[in-house]
Design a protein around this motif. Structure first.
Motif, short mmCIF file in Angstrom:
data_model
loop_
_atom_site.label_atom_id
_atom_site.label_comp_id
_atom_site.label_asym_id
_atom_site.label_seq_id
_atom_site.Cartn_x
_atom_site.Cartn_y
_atom_site.Cartn_z
N VAL B 170 0.83 -1.20 0.00
CA VAL B 170 0.00 0.00 0.00
C VAL B 170 0.87 1.26 0.00
O VAL B 170 0.59 2.24 -0.69
CB VAL B 170 -0.94 0.00 1.22
CG1 VAL B 170 -1.79 1.25 1.24
CG2 VAL B 170 -1.80 -1.23 1.22
N LEU B 171 1.94 1.20 0.79
CA LEU B 171 2.77 2.39 0.97
C LEU B 171 3.37 2.85 -0.36
O LEU B 171 3.36 4.03 -0.70
CB LEU B 171 3.87 2.07 1.98
CG LEU B 171 4.41 3.24 2.76
CD1 LEU B 171 3.30 3.99 3.46
CD2 LEU B 171 5.42 2.74 3.77
N LEU B 172 3.91 1.87 -1.10
CA LEU B 172 4.56 2.20 -2.36
C LEU B 172 3.54 2.75 -3.37
O LEU B 172 3.80 3.73 -4.07
CB LEU B 172 5.23 0.95 -2.92
CG LEU B 172 6.34 1.13 -3.94
CD1 LEU B 172 7.43 2.01 -3.37
CD2 LEU B 172 6.92 -0.22 -4.30
N THR B 173 2.35 2.13 -3.39
CA THR B 173 1.31 2.61 -4.30
C THR B 173 0.89 4.02 -3.92
O THR B 173 0.76 4.90 -4.77
CB THR B 173 0.07 1.70 -4.22
OG1 THR B 173 0.52 0.36 -4.15
CG2 THR B 173 -0.81 1.89 -5.41
N ALA B 174 0.68 4.24 -2.62
CA ALA B 174 0.27 5.58 -2.17
C ALA B 174 1.33 6.61 -2.54
O ALA B 174 1.01 7.72 -2.95
CB ALA B 174 0.03 5.56 -0.66
N THR B 175 2.60 6.23 -2.40
CA THR B 175 3.67 7.15 -2.79
C THR B 175 3.57 7.50 -4.26
O THR B 175 3.67 8.67 -4.65
CB THR B 175 5.05 6.50 -2.52
OG1 THR B 175 5.04 5.98 -1.20
CG2 THR B 175 6.16 7.52 -2.67
N GLY B 176 3.36 6.46 -5.08
CA GLY B 176 3.23 6.70 -6.52
C GLY B 176 2.09 7.64 -6.83
O GLY B 176 2.23 8.58 -7.62
N LEU B 177 0.95 7.43 -6.17
CA LEU B 177 -0.22 8.26 -6.46
C LEU B 177 -0.02 9.67 -5.93
O LEU B 177 -0.47 10.65 -6.52
CB LEU B 177 -1.47 7.63 -5.85
CG LEU B 177 -1.82 6.26 -6.42
CD1 LEU B 177 -3.07 5.71 -5.77
CD2 LEU B 177 -2.01 6.36 -7.93
N PHE B 178 0.67 9.77 -4.79
CA PHE B 178 1.00 11.09 -4.24
C PHE B 178 1.81 11.89 -5.25
O PHE B 178 1.52 13.06 -5.55
CB PHE B 178 1.78 10.89 -2.94
CG PHE B 178 2.11 12.16 -2.21
CD1 PHE B 178 1.19 12.72 -1.34
CD2 PHE B 178 3.33 12.79 -2.38
CE1 PHE B 178 1.48 13.89 -0.66
CE2 PHE B 178 3.63 13.96 -1.71
CZ PHE B 178 2.70 14.51 -0.85
N ILE B 179 2.83 11.24 -5.82
CA ILE B 179 3.66 11.91 -6.82
C ILE B 179 2.83 12.25 -8.05
O ILE B 179 2.87 13.36 -8.57
CB ILE B 179 4.84 10.99 -7.20
CG1 ILE B 179 5.75 10.79 -6.00
CG2 ILE B 179 5.62 11.56 -8.38
CD1 ILE B 179 6.80 9.73 -6.20
#
Lengths: 341, 558, 109, 275
Positions: B170-179
Motif C-alpha cells: 500500500v505504501l509504495l502505491t500511495a507514494t506513486g499516487l501522491f507523486i
C-alpha cells in the motif's frame, strides 16, 4: 444450472416501496434514453449531408428552450429526491416493536446473536411478518450487511453501531452478502437468511436455546464488577442503569467536561457502548470529570460481550439491579479489573 | 482590418495545400530521441502523454480481461482470490489514476489548447515537461508495487483495511499516487494560466472553442481537489508507518473521515475524467453538423457549474456507511444539482444537430456513441443519487455498470472521438476510415453488451469485487464477458491502424473536416514548431460555417 | 521603469507592527478563560492577521480582480470542505444533539 | 472562425531585446509577468487545500475530543509559539523588502534581504527544534513511545518548578535522548482512552508543524538559488517573477503559521494560566 432471473425476490415490507421508486426511475430512464436515441436517429435521417458545400442555417440558441430544459429536469429531480427521502425514511426508521438481533462482522464471517442467547454464523432466522432490527458492528475492517431480497443494506463500521431493519413478507431462504470490500475472502463472507412461520421459528429457537443474551450480560455485569458502582439505589459513585435505554440523559458540563452546556444525549446503543469503552466521553450530569470508571477496551469486553452487556442494561427494570456480594472488589482507575479467564 | 478569410479551409479530405510535404513541422524539425524527451513543445508533450497512457490503458485492459475471464464461472477456478483482488485493484488504480484522469487533458488538451486559443505554447512549457516526468515517476512507483508485489485494497484504499490489515504494498502505491497528483496539479495550473494569459488578440472568453471551456473547468477541479487526496494518502502512509490511528477506530480515529476526504477529491475526479470528453464532443458535433453550438454560453456555463457542483456532492458515495441521515438527505439533494447541467449538455447537442448538415465520419460516430452512452450513464446515476434506491444498489454491479457507462462509454469513447478528430492535425495523415468506423461500431456494441447485463445483475444484488458468486448470476456474467471480448477487438483496431497511418496514411491537408477553429484554419497539418507563422487576431465567434462555405472560398480551394 | 511601482517602505513596517500587536493580544486573550468565546476570538484575530499579510505583504490590496477571485475560490473550497464535513459529524445520532433531533432519528413513533 | 492576422510576434521581439527577459512564447513582458504571478497564486490555492485536508482532520477530531485536545494543547508553550510568530512575521517583512528591491532593480539589496529572511527563518526552525526536543522528553511523539500519563505528570512538575532533573535513565540512540518511561506508566496509558485522543492531537501537531517546516526548508533552497541569480544581476524591474513568487510562497508559509499558532498553542493556554 442456468436459471436466468433479472428480478430479485421482493420479500420485505420495504421492498415494494423501493421497487415502485425503482420502476419510476426506470420509466424516466427509458423515456429520456428513447428521446435522445430517437432524436439522434431522426436527425441523422432527416439532415444527413447531401452535398459537400452544403451550409445549414446557423441557429445560436433559444432562451425559451434553454430555460425549458433546465427547469423541467429540475422539477423531475426534485420529485425523485422527495420520493427517495420518503422511501429512505421507511428504510432507516425501525418500528418500535422490532425484535433485536445483533450482528458482528469480522474477516470473513457474520456472527449473529439473538436476545435469547442463540448464536449463528453466516446465517439468520426471522419470523414471517415480524419486524427485526439488526444492530451491526465490526471487529476489524469495514463490512456491509446486505440482503438484496429485502432491499436493505448497512455498513458494519468498527467502533460504532449502525442499524438496519426489515419485516419479511414471504417465507424462504435469501442471500446475505458482504458488499463492502473487506480483504482476501470478501466474496465468501456470505450467508443465508431463513424466513419461517412463527411456530417453526419457536421450534428452531428452542433447539438452539442457550442462556439469553441478557442473562449472559448479567453474568458479565457481575464479573466485570460493574455492579460495584452501578448499584441501583445508591447513586453516589455512578448513575443507576435501570430503564436507562432510550432515555434522554442530561450531561455534566461543569469544569472539564467535554460537552457544551445544556447538552443531552439519547441513551441508545451507541451511547451505552461509548460509555463502556470511553467512560469520560459523555458523563451524566452530577458526576465528575474524568470518570472514575475504567475504560473497558476490546481486550476486556469483546464486541460480542458488549452486545450481551447492552442487552442486559436494556432489560434492567426498576429495582432489578443485583446487589454486590462480598467477593466483588472495586475496579481501580489505573489497573484493569481482574483478567477474564 | 476587414474580416477576410486569409486561408480557405480545404473542403475535401484529400485536398492538398501548397507547401505540404516539403515544409518544416514540429515532427520533422528535430528527430532525435533527446529532442523528444527534452522537448518543451506542448504538441510533442501531448504525444508523449498519449504514448504513455496508451501503454497504461493496455495494461489496465489486460487486468480487466483477467477479471472478466474469472467471472465466467461462479466458482473461483481461474485464479486465487488474492490474485483476483490484486487484479481488480490494479485495474482500478491504473485506469482511474493513470488513464482516465490525465487522458483527455494531458494528451488532447496539451496538443490542442494553445492551437485553439492562438498561442505559441502553454504558459509554462518547462513545467509542462516536468508534469510528464512526474507522471512517469509516479507510474514507475505504482507499477512496481502493483506488478512487483500486488496491492489488494481496491482503488479506494478504504481504511482501516488499507492501513492496518493488509500486508501488501500500500505504501509504495500511495507514494506513486501522491507523486502522480502533482502531475495533475501542474497540468491544471498550466492550463488555467494559459487560458487566462495566452489568448491571442481578439480571443474573448466567449469566442473560445468549448473544448477550452471544458479544459478550464477541469483544471479548476484538478487544482482544488487533488491536494486533498494527496494529503489523505500521505496520512494513510503515516498511519501504516507510525501506527497512529488517524483513521483507525481502535486508536481513536474515524474510518468515515477517510471516506469523506477521499471522496472530496474522488468524486470531483469523475468530472476531471468526463468534462474534457464533453468538451471534445462539442467540437465534433459542431464540425460534423456544420452548425454553431446551440446556446454557447449556457454550454460554457454548464461546464463551470459541473466543476463547482462536483465538490458539494461527495457523500453520496457514503449513504450506507453510517453517515448521519440528515447529511445523507443533504448530499442526496445536492447530488441532483449535477444532473441539471449534464442534461443541458445533451439537449444542447440535439438542438445543434437539428437542421444541421450531418456527416458520418468516424469521429462523429464516436460522438454519437458518446451521447448515447453518456445519457444512459447519466440517467442511471439517478438511481444512485436517490436515497431510497441507492441503499439497494450501493456497492453492487449496478454501480460498476453505471460508472463504466460514464467513464468508459463517456470518457474513453469521447476521447476516441477526439483522437480520431485531431489525428490528421497531429500527424498530417488520415487513418483508414472504414476500419475507424468499424471500431466505433464495435466499441459501441461491445460496450453495451459488456455493461448492460451488469445493471441487471446489480439489481439482483450481486456485490462488486466478488471473486465467487451464486449460480443464478452466471448467465448475465457470461454475456458480460462475451461483450468484453467484442469491446477488446474494438479497442485493438485503433491500436493497429492509428500507428500504421502515421507512416502510410493518406496526406490529410490543413483542414480535412472543414472545422472553423484556429487550430484547423490557421495551422498546417502537422503544425509548425511554433504553431502560427503569424499571431492570429480573432474577430468573431468560434463556430461559423456560413462564411467558410461561401462560393468564393469554395472556388479558391480548387 | 518597473512593471509595478514599489510600495512605500513604511507600509511594510506599519503592517509588521500591527501583526506583532495582534500576536501579543491573541496570546493575552488566550490566557484568560473566555469559555466558549475563546476559539472564535483566537481565530478572529488570526483571520485579521492573515488578511493583513495577504493584503499588504502579498499586495492583494492593489492586485487584479482575478487574483482576488483565485483567493476567494480557494477559501470557498476550504469552507465547503470544513462545513460540509460537519453536516455529517454534527448530526450523527450518537453524538450530542439538541434534544428534538435525536428523537426523530432514533425512530420513536 | 473569423480571423485576421498580423505580425505581432516579431514586433514584440524587436521592442524588448533583453535576452532572458522574454521567453519566445510570450508576446510582452507584461504578459509574461502576469502569467508567472497567476501561476504562483494558483499554486498557493492548491497549497491551501493541501493543508486544508489536515485542518479538516484537526477540526473533526477537535470537535469530537475537545476536552483532551485542550489538555494536550496545554503541554505546548504558547510563549514560544508567540515568539516564533513574531520571528516569522519579521522574516515576512524582510521578504517583502526583497521583492521591493527587485521592483527597484537593486540586485545586491535582494541578496541582503533574502539573506535576512533565511536567517530569521532559521531562527524560527531553531526555536521549533528546541520545542520538539522538549516534546520528546515529555514522550509526546506520536509513535509507540507516546505516553500521555507521563507527559501530563512531567508537564505539571515542570510548571510547579521541579525542573526536569527527575528523569529516569537516558535512552541512548534516540535522536533526542529521551528518558525511558517506567513500565507502570505504559500499562496505565494503554488503559486510558484519552491517551489515544491526545495522541491524535500530537499527531496532528507534528504533522502540521513538520509539514510547515518542510515548506520553509524548501523555501530556503529556492531563496538560495535566487540569491545567486540576483547576485549576478539576473533580475530587472522588467523581470522579477521568481523573486515575487518566492515572496508569495514565503508569505503563505507565514499565513499557515498564523493559523497553526492559535489552533495548536492557544487552545489550552487558559488551563496553564490558571495554575
Amino acid at each position: 444450472m442456468w436459471d436466468f432471473p433479472i428480478w430479485p425476490e421482493s420479500a420485505s415490507t420495504v421492498a415494494p416501496s423501493v421497487e415502485a421508486l425503482y420502476l419510476f426511475i426506470v420509466a424516466l430512464n427509458i423515456g429520456m434514453t428513447a428521446l435522445v436515441f430517437g432524436l439522434l436517429v431522426l436527425f441523422s435521417v432527416l439532415y444527413y449531408r447531401r452535398a459537400d458545400d452544403q451550409v445549414p442555417p446557423q441557429y445560436h440558441g433559444s432562451m425559451l428552450l434553454e430555460i425549458g430544459w433546465t427547469a423541467i429536469p429540475t422539477v423531475i429531480c426534485l420529485i425523485v429526491f422527495a420520493w427517495g427521502v420518503k422511501v429512505y425514511a421507511e428504510l432507516v426508521v425501525p418500528p418500535a416493536d422490532s425484535m433485536d438481533v445483533y450482528i458482528v462482522g469480522r474477516q470473513w464471517m457474520w456472527k449473529a446473536q439473538y436476545p435469547g442467547g442463540q448464536r449463528e454464523i453466516n446465517a439468520l432466522h426471522a419470523v414471517l411478518g415480524k419486524p427485526v432490527k439488526l444492530t451491526i458492528t465490526s471487529e476489524d475492517v469495514l463490512h456491509s450487511f446486505s440482503i438484496p431480497a429485502f432491499r436493505v443494506k448497512s455498513d458494519a463500521v468498527p467502533g460504532r453501531y449502525t442499524t438496519l431493519w426489515f419485516q419479511p413478507t414471504q417465507a424462504g431462504v435469501y442471500h446475505i452478502f458482504c458488499t463492502e470490500y473487506c480483504g482476501t475472502e470478501h466474496s465468501r463472507m456470505i450467508g443465508k437468511i431463513t424466513v419461517m412461520e412463527e411456530g417453526d421459528y419457536q421450534k428452531w429457537l428452542s433447539e438452539k436455546a442457550e442462556l439469553g443474551d441478557a442473562l449472559q450480560g448479567r453474568k458479565l455485569f457481575a464479573k466485570l464488577q460493574c455492579v460495584t458502582c452501578h448499584a441501583g439505589e445508591s447513586q453516589a459513585r455512578a448513575p443507576s442503569l435501570e430503564e436507562i435505554h432510550m432515555k434522554r440523559i442530561p450531561l455534566s458540563f461543569d469544569k472539564g467536561s467535554p460537552v457544551a452546556p445544556g447538552a443531552t444525549v439519547l441513551a441508545d446503543e451507541n451511547y451505552l457502548r461509548e460509555s463502556i469503552r470511553y467512560p469520560s466521553a459523555k458523563i451524566a450530569a452530577g458526576y465528575q470529570y474524568p470518570s472514575i470508571m475504567p475504560a473497558y477496551d476490546e481486550s476486556l469486553v469483546s464486541e460480542d460481550e458488549m452486545f450481551q452487556l447492552i442487552a442486559y442494561i436494556k432489560s434492567l427494570k426498576k429495582g432489578q439491579t443485583p446487589t454486590r456480594n462480598e467477593h466483588t472488589t472495586t475496579p481501580t482507575a489505573l489497573g484493569a479489573p481482574a483478567g477474564r479467564p | 482590418m476587414s474580416t477576410i478569410i486569409t486561408s480557405a479551409p480545404a473542403l475535401a479530405p484529400a485536398s492538398k495545400e501548397p507547401g505540404q510535404g516539403g515544409g518544416v513541422d514540429y515532427l520533422n524539425h528535430e528527430t532525435s530521441i533527446a529532442s523528444w524527451l527534452l522537448t518543451l513543445d506542448h504538441k510533442r508533450i501531448g504525444i508523449l502523454y498519449l504514448v504513455a497512457m496508451s501503454a497504461m490503458f493496455v495494461l489496465g485492459g489486460f487486468y480487466a480481461g483477467l477479471i472478466r475471464a474469472e467471472l465466467i464461472t461462479p466458482k473461483g477456478d481461474l485464479m486465487s482470490s488474492d490474485f483476483y483482488n490484486k487484479s481488480f485493484t490494479a485495474h482500478g488504480v491504473i485506469m482511474v489514476f493513470f488513464v482516465l484522469i490525465p487522458l483527455v487533458p494531458a494528451s488532447l488538451g496539451n496538443f490542442m489548447l494553445p492551437l485553439m486559443i492562438g498561442a505559441k505554447d502553454v504558459a509554462f512549457p518547462r513545467l509542462n515537461l516536468i508534469s510528464w516526468y512526474v507522471y512517469m515517476i509516479g507510474a514507475g512507483f505504482t507499477l512496481v508495487a502493483l506488478i512487483g508485489g500486488g496491492v489488494d485494497t481496491g482503488w479506494t484504499f478504504y481504511t482501516p483495511l488499507s492501513t492496518t490489515y493488509l500486508n501488501s504494498n500500500v505504501l509504495l502505491t500511495a507514494t506513486g499516487l501522491f507523486i502522480l497528483g502533482f502531475s495533475s496539479i501542474l497540468t491544471g495550473l498550466n492550463f488555467i494560466v494559459t487560458i487566462h494569459r495566452m489568448r491571442c488578440p481578439g480571443m474573448d472568453w466567449f469566442r473560445m472553442p468549448l473544448f477550452v471551456w471544458a479544459l478550464y473547468a477541469t483544471s479548476v477541479i484538478q487544482l482544488l481537489g487533488t491536494p486533498v487526496i494527496a494529503i489523505t494518502l500521505a496520512l494513510v502512509g503515516v498511519e501504516r508507518l507510525l501506527g497512529v490511528g488517524i483513521f483507525d477506530p481502535r486508536l481513536g480515529g474515524d474510518p468515515i473521515l477517510y471516506q469523506h476526504l477521499f471522496w472530496f477529491y474522488s468524486h470531483p475526479a469523475v468530472y476531471i475524467m468526463i468534462l474534457p470528453p464533453l468538451g471534445v464532443t462539442n467540437e465534433l458535433i459542431s464540425t460534423f453538423s456544420r452548425k454553431p453550438i446551440f446556446g454557447y454560453s449556457m454550454m460554457a456555463g454548464a461546464s463551470l457549474a459541473i466543476a463547482i457542483f462536483s465538490f458539494i456532492v461527495w457523500a453520496h458515495h457514503m449513504f450506507t456507511s453510517g453517515l448521519s441521515p440528515y447529511a445523507a438527505m443533504f448530499f442526496s439533494l445536492l447530488t441532483f444539482s449535477v444532473a441539471i447541467p449534464s442534461g443541458i449538455k445533451v439537449f444542447t447537442w440535439l438542438a445543434t444537430l437539428f437542421r444541421g448538415s450531418i456527416s458520418f465520419d468516424s469521429p462523429m460516430l464516436y460522438a454519437y456513441g458518446f451521447i448515447g452512452l453518456f445519457t444512459i450513464g447519466g440517467m442511471t446515476g439517478l438511481f444512485l443519487s436517490t436515497l431510497g434506491t441507492d441503499i439497494h444498489f450501493h456497492d453492487t454491479y449496478f454501480v460498476v455498470a453505471h460508472f463504466h457507462y460514464v467513464m468508459v462509454g463517456g470518457a474513453i469513447v469521447g476521447f476516441m472521438g477526439g483522437l480520431h478528430f485531431i489525428w490528421p492535425k497531429m500527424f498530417g495523415r488520415m487513418y483508414p476510415e472504414f476500419l475507424a468506423r468499424m471500431s466505433a461500431i464495435l466499441i459501441f456494441v461491445g460496450f453495451n453488451l459488456t455493461f448492460f447485463p451488469q445493471f441487471l445483475v446489480g439489481y439482483l444484488g450481486m456485490p462488486r469485487r466478488y471473486h465467487e458468486y451464486p449460480n443464478e448470476f452466471q448467465v448475465l456474467n457470461v454475456f458480460s464477458t462475451a461483450g468484453a471480448t467484442v469491446l477488446g477487438v474494438g479497442y485493438l483496431l485503433p491500436l493497429l491502424y492509428l500507428p500504421w497511418s502515421v507512416f502510410f496514411g493518406e496526406k490529410a491537408g490543413r483542414n480535412p473536416w472543414g472545422a472553423t477553429t484556429l487550430d484547423w484554419t490557421h495551422t498546417e497539418s502537422p503544425p509548425t514548431p511554433h504553431n502560427f507563422e503569424e499571431t492570429p487576431v480573432v474577430t468573431g465567434e468560434p463556430y461559423k460555417y456560413d462564411t467558410l462555405f461561401n462560393k468564393e472560398s469554395a472556388l479558391a480551394g480548387h | 521603469m518597473s512593471l509595478h511601482p514599489p510600495a512605500k517602505a513604511w507600509t511594510y513596517w506599519a503592517n509588521f507592527l500591527a501583526l506583532c500587536v495582534l500576536t501579543v493580544v491573541t496570546w493575552l486573550t488566550a490566557r484568560m478563560d473566555l469559555g466558549a468565546l475563546s476559539t472564535p476570538v483566537a481565530l478572529g484575530i488570526a483571520v485579521i492577521k492573515a488578511a493583513l499579510v495577504v493584503l499588504f505583504f502579498m499586495h492583494v490590496w492593489e492586485s487584479t480582480p482575478l487574483t482576488k477571485l483565485v483567493i476567494g475560490m480557494s477559501l470557498f473550497m476550504l469552507t465547503v470542505l470544513l462545513t460540509f464535513l460537519f453536516t455529517d459529524y454534527a448530526t450523527r445520532n450518537y453524538d450530542v444533539l439538541p434534544s428534538d433531533h435525536a428523537a426523530a432519528v432514533s425512530g420513536k413513533h | 472562425m473569423q480571423v485576421t492576422e498580423k505580425k505581432h510576434a516579431q514586433e514584440a521581439h524587436d521592442d524588448h531585446g533583453h535576452g532572458h527577459e522574454l521567453a519566445h512564447h510570450f508576446v510582452s513582458v507584461e504578459q509574461q509577468h502576469d502569467a508567472g504571478n497567476l501561476g504562483m497564486w494558483m499554486f498557493l490555492t492548491t497549497e491551501v487545500l493541501f493543508f486544508g485536508g489536515l485542518f479538516a482532520a484537526y477540526t473533526i477530531y477537535r470537535y469530537k475530543f475537545e476536552k483532551v485536545f485542550e489538555q494536550a494543547s496545554n503541554i505546548l508553550d504558547p510563549m514560544l509559539g508567540a515568539i516564533n510568530t513574531i520571528v516569522l512575521i519579521f522574516s515576512s517583512v524582510t521578504m517583502a523588502f526583497a521583492v521591493r528591491s527587485a521592483q527597484q532593480g537593486k540586485s545586491k539589496a535582494i541578496v541582503a534581504w533574502l539573506g535576512a529572511t533565511i536567517v530569521f527563518g532559521a531562527l524560527f526552525l531553531g526555536i521549533k527544534y528546541g520545542e520538539w526536543k522538549h516534546d520528546a522528553h515529555l514522550h509526546v511523539f506520536p509513535t509507540s513511545d507516546f505516553n500521555w500519563t507521563w507527559a501530563r505528570e512531567k508537564h505539571a512538575e515542570g510548571e510547579h518548578g521541579h525542573g526536569h532533573d527527575s528523569h529516569g535513565p537516558e535512552l541512548k540512540g534516540f535522536v533526542f535522548n529521551s528518558p525511558v518511561v517506567p513500565a507502570n506508566y505504559i500499562e496505565s496509558d494503554s488503559r486510558n482512552p484519552e491517551a489515544k485522543q491526545a495522541k491524535l492531537f500530537f499527531f496532528l501537531y507534528f504533522s502540521m508543524t513538520s509539514l510547515h517546516a518542510l515548506h520553509m526548508i524548501i523555501g530556503f533552497g529556492v531563496m538560495a538559488v535566487i540569491m545567486v541569480y540576483a547576485w549576478y544581476g539576473y533580475y530587472t524591474p522588467h523581470y522579477y517573477v521568481p523573486v515575487e513568487s518566492v515572496g508569495l510562497y514565503w508569505h503563505f508559509v507565514d499565513l499557515v503559521w498564523i493559523f497553526l499558532f492559535p489552533l495548536l498553542y492557544l487552545l489550552g493556554a487558559h488551563l496553564g494560566a490558571g495554575h
